[in-house]
Design a protein around this motif. Structure first.
Motif, PDB file in Angstrom:
ATOM      1  N   VAL A  47       0.876  -1.175   0.000  1.00 38.65           N
ATOM      2  CA  VAL A  47       0.000   0.000   0.000  1.00 38.65           C
ATOM      3  C   VAL A  47       0.914   1.226   0.000  1.00 38.65           C
ATOM      4  CG1 VAL A  47      -1.747   1.296   1.275  1.00 38.65           C
ATOM      5  CG2 VAL A  47      -1.818  -1.223   1.225  1.00 38.65           C
ATOM      6  N   LEU A  99      -0.924  -1.055  -4.300  1.00 41.54           N
ATOM      7  CA  LEU A  99      -2.153  -0.273  -4.239  1.00 41.54           C
ATOM      8  C   LEU A  99      -1.762   1.160  -3.897  1.00 41.54           C
ATOM      9  CD1 LEU A  99      -5.346  -0.545  -4.279  1.00 41.54           C
ATOM     10  CD2 LEU A  99      -5.167  -0.211  -1.817  1.00 41.54           C
ATOM     11  N   SER A 101      -2.795   4.788  -2.856  1.00 37.99           N
ATOM     12  CA  SER A 101      -3.941   5.464  -2.266  1.00 37.99           C
ATOM     13  C   SER A 101      -3.518   6.854  -1.822  1.00 37.99           C
ATOM     14  CB  SER A 101      -4.493   4.662  -1.084  1.00 37.99           C
ATOM     15  OG  SER A 101      -5.727   5.230  -0.672  1.00 37.99           O
ATOM     16  N   ILE A 129      -6.722   3.740  -5.349  1.00 35.68           N
ATOM     17  CA  ILE A 129      -7.937   4.150  -4.642  1.00 35.68           C
ATOM     18  C   ILE A 129      -7.770   5.600  -4.215  1.00 35.68           C
ATOM     19  CG2 ILE A 129      -9.427   3.769  -2.640  1.00 35.68           C
ATOM     20  CD1 ILE A 129      -9.420   1.527  -4.710  1.00 35.68           C
ATOM     21  N   VAL A 155      -8.652   5.200   5.314  1.00 35.91           N
ATOM     22  CA  VAL A 155      -8.586   4.298   4.157  1.00 35.91           C
ATOM     23  C   VAL A 155      -7.228   3.594   4.122  1.00 35.91           C
ATOM     24  CG1 VAL A 155      -8.695   4.195   1.642  1.00 35.91           C
ATOM     25  CG2 VAL A 155     -10.247   5.711   2.898  1.00 35.91           C
ATOM     26  N   ALA A 159      -6.631  -0.531   4.306  1.00 39.47           N
ATOM     27  CA  ALA A 159      -5.895  -1.205   3.232  1.00 39.47           C
ATOM     28  C   ALA A 159      -4.615  -1.834   3.775  1.00 39.47           C
ATOM     29  CB  ALA A 159      -5.567  -0.203   2.121  1.00 39.47           C
ATOM     30  N   VAL A 172      -7.645  -6.438  -1.212  1.00 42.20           N
ATOM     31  CA  VAL A 172      -7.227  -5.207  -0.546  1.00 42.20           C
ATOM     32  C   VAL A 172      -7.898  -4.018  -1.226  1.00 42.20           C
ATOM     33  CG1 VAL A 172      -5.272  -3.708   0.020  1.00 42.20           C
ATOM     34  CG2 VAL A 172      -5.014  -6.188   0.203  1.00 42.20           C
ATOM     35  N   GLU A 173      -7.922  -4.060  -2.544  1.00 42.52           N
ATOM     36  CA  GLU A 173      -8.548  -2.969  -3.297  1.00 42.52           C
ATOM     37  C   GLU A 173     -10.031  -2.854  -2.935  1.00 42.52           C
ATOM     38  OE1 GLU A 173      -9.055  -3.710  -7.484  1.00 42.52           O
ATOM     39  OE2 GLU A 173      -8.993  -1.569  -7.981  1.00 42.52           O
ATOM     40  N   ALA A 176     -10.501  -1.283   0.395  1.00 30.40           N
ATOM     41  CA  ALA A 176     -10.174   0.146   0.386  1.00 30.40           C
ATOM     42  C   ALA A 176     -11.304   0.941  -0.266  1.00 30.40           C
ATOM     43  CB  ALA A 176      -8.851   0.383  -0.335  1.00 30.40           C
ATOM     44  N   TYR A 317     -10.350  -4.899  10.511  1.00 31.17           N
ATOM     45  CA  TYR A 317      -9.121  -4.288   9.965  1.00 31.17           C
ATOM     46  C   TYR A 317      -8.803  -2.954  10.641  1.00 31.17           C
ATOM     47  CZ  TYR A 317      -9.181  -8.019   6.594  1.00 31.17           C
ATOM     48  OH  TYR A 317      -9.171  -9.264   6.031  1.00 31.17           O
TER      49      TYR A 317
END
Ligand code: ADP
Ligand code: MG
Length: 589
Positions: A47, A99, A101, A129, A155, A159, A172-173, A176, A317
């Protein structure tokens, strides 16, 4: 006010170096930002977060187990470059994909978007994201236009915890996306923040007033209010957020009260106590709240309230441990330090891989960039003036920084005998890296696309020139998503392409087709004066731009015109095979 610096221009960079020096057990410096300094299991999704600096602990301070794998760190309040995002992501990736973000801001979207394209092209699967939690920045039916503020942390946390749990990139996406959809924030400011080196804040909120919905970089608020009591402020924030609750919200929420830099912790706690009562009275259960400075805005006097509407999965999470310099939750076993690979010199490795024709064409590409540089340098002030009507006045200096860096990179690569592919891709990377800004990202990616389209072949024909024009244009429209009439460089670019292709398909040589394209671009750039900008930084001040042409369209037309002149007059046809068709080989392959 910021007092501690040698040169304000180095503030962000030097602060980052010091943050790393104070936190070597967590983070290590890489070119463009930081990554974890501790072992990361192979195959874990990375991430990678980021944005401008000035928001500590966002973004470098939230890198560590259970949260981000890396942070891309731009200058103060300025998007990092595509090159920075690419290098940090590459250093953070351990084979599980990336990912990205970050908060939804145009410059970040373009630069991270370009990095994502490069990573995907190299086989490092990368998704994005955008965080869009600020309910003041657009109405609910335009939620995709909302910008990201303190909801960033929420967020990223979800993630990062999902990645830590070993979930794959798809999962994971998905989490998120869900976390972002269920995260809503609203901020207020009592006074503005001061950039390092500046004597005055970026803006002031009038004394005795509070600005509701003000952005974290001083973007205007939605309304000004007389300074409320704490109870009234709590009521205002809670009621607006509850009115914006997402579909399927449920009754369990994370509440995060975020200080922007200059509100005392005691004041935040006092307000939080009132917020808790109101949320409870509304039938909600608050789960593991946060109250403190999590996404700041230098020394801005202000705060924001964020609600994450939980479901069972999100709650697990959110509750999972995390261990980073600026955000810790639960407890985690200490991690071993890891060795970070030093990136190799890609240029030296790739120069070998060329053909005589590709090297020759590389020289032409470098010569054309030098022409572009000349014409930009001659027009820096005029381009800045055009950008100042509704934009931020930096188009001339930005274009100059970009084209100078690109020309230098192209010249070096070409002198080392590189192929046209390598000359143009390194030039494009240098452009986007040095220039920053929207136009820098667009020009950079267009040159990279042009280089890729030419590739490294044994010979080139006129048809390759048509393919270059098409790839150049496609790169810009794909990345910037502007359409004709939005008042951007696209309004000059598409007429260039169409006139070029019409002339070329009609049998004109490449140089002639470029001249037709350039003439069309010039006329189209002039015609943008009657348009209102619908994309980019100039959009909010659209009326002020009426009567003046779009700076990006003008700079493109200037460059196209200069290149047309050069191909027509100054260019010795024996220089390359492309030149042979430029000189009149009308039989296109
Ligand atoms: P910034 O807007 O980030 O300050 P510049 O001032 O260097 O960047 O460039 C402004 C120009 O960028 C605009 O005049 C316009 O031509 C171009 N531009 C802005 N947004 C887009 C977009 N989405 N697609 C294509 N061109 C764009
Ligand atoms: Mg500008």
């Amino acid at each position: 006010m910021t007092r501690i610096f040698d040169d304000p221009a180095d503030f962000a960079e030097e602060a980052l170096d010091g943050l790393v020096a104070a936190n070597r057990g967590y983070i290590a410096r890489v070119d463009g930002g930081v990554v974890r300094s501790t072992e990361v299991p192979a195959g874990q999704v990375a991430v990678v977060v980021g944005g401008g600096s000035g928001h500590y602990p966002a973004f470098a301070g939230v890198v560590g187990p259970g949260l981000a794998a890396g942070a891309v760190c731009g200058n103060i309040f300025t998007s990092p470059s595509a090159g920075q995002a690419y290098r940090v992501a590459k250093a953070a990736d351990t084979g599980g994909g990336v990912l990205f973000s970050y908060g939804n801001y145009a410059g970040d979207v373009i630069h991270f978007g370009e990095a994502q394209q490069r990573l995907n092209a190299e086989g490092i699967e990368t998704r994005t994201i955008l965080v869009t939690d600020d309910i003041a920045s657009a109405p609910l039916d335009e939620i995709g236009k909302r910008r990201g503020i303190a909801g960033d942390l929420v967020v990223f946390k979800i993630a990062g915890a999902a990645a830590e749990a070993g979930l794959d990139l798809d999962a994971v996406e998905e989490l998120a996306i869900r976390a972002n959809y269920r995260t809503r924030s609203l901020g207020v400011a009592f006074d503005g923040c001061t950039l390092p080196g500046a004597a005055e804040p970026l803006f002031h909120v009038p004394a005795g007033q509070m600005s509701l919905g003000l952005g974290i970089h001083g973007e205007p608020g939605i309304s000004d209010h007389p300074l409320p009591t704490a109870s009234e402020l709590a009521q205002l924030l809670v009621s607006r957020l509850l009115a914006d609750r997402p579909d399927g919200a449920g009754t369990r929420v994370v509440a995060l009260l975020n200080g922007l830099g200059r509100v005392k912790y005691e004041e935040l706690f006092l307000l939080f106590g009132k917020i808790e009562k109101l949320l409870t009275a509304a039938g909600l259960t608050i789960v593991e709240p946060e109250c403190g400075e999590l996404v700041t805005s230098l020394d801005m006097s202000g705060l924001s309230l964020t609600l994450l509407w939980l479901d069972e999965e999100l709650e697990s999470y959110w509750a999972a441990p995390a261990d980073t310099p600026g955000f810790r939750k639960g407890s985690m076993a200490p991690r071993a330090r890891r060795e970070l690979a030093v990136p190799e010199d890609a240029l030296a490795a790739e120069v070998e891989d060329t053909t005589a024709a590709a090297t020759e064409l590389g020289r032409l590409a470098a010569a054309l960039l030098a022409q572009a540089q000349d014409v930009v340098v001659d027009n820096v002030e005029e381009l800045g003036r055009l950008d100042a009507f509704a934009g931020d006045g930096d188009h001339g200096t930005g274009m100059r920084r970009g084209v100078e860096a690109a020309t230098a990179a192209a010249r070096n690569a070409s002198a080392a005998g590189a192929s046209v592919e390598l000359v143009l891709t390194t030039a494009g990377q240098a452009w986007s890296e040095r220039a920053g800004g929207t136009s820098g990202a667009l020009w950079g990616s267009a040159l990279v696309a042009a280089g890729r389209s030419l590739g490294t072949k044994d010979s080139y024909r006129g048809g390759d020139a048509a393919a270059v024009v098409t790839s150049f244009v496609d790169a810009i429209t794909t990345l910037g998503k502007a359409v004709p009439g939005d008042k951007t460089m696209v309004d000059a670019l598409l007429p260039f392409r169409d006139a070029f292709l019409a002339a070329f398909d009609g049998g004109a040589p490449v140089a002639g087709a470029v001249a037709s394209g350039a003439a069309a671009a010039q006329a189209a750039a002039d015609a943008t004066a009657s348009l209102r900008p619908l994309k980019g930084r100039a959009r909010p001040l659209a009326e002020k731009s009426l009567g003046h042409p779009d700076p990006g369209a003008v700079s493109f037309a200037l460059i196209a015109g200069r290149i047309a002149e050069y191909l027509d007059v100054g260019f010795p046809p024996a220089d390359s095979r492309l030149a042979a068709s430029a000189a009149g080989d009308g039989a296109h392959a």
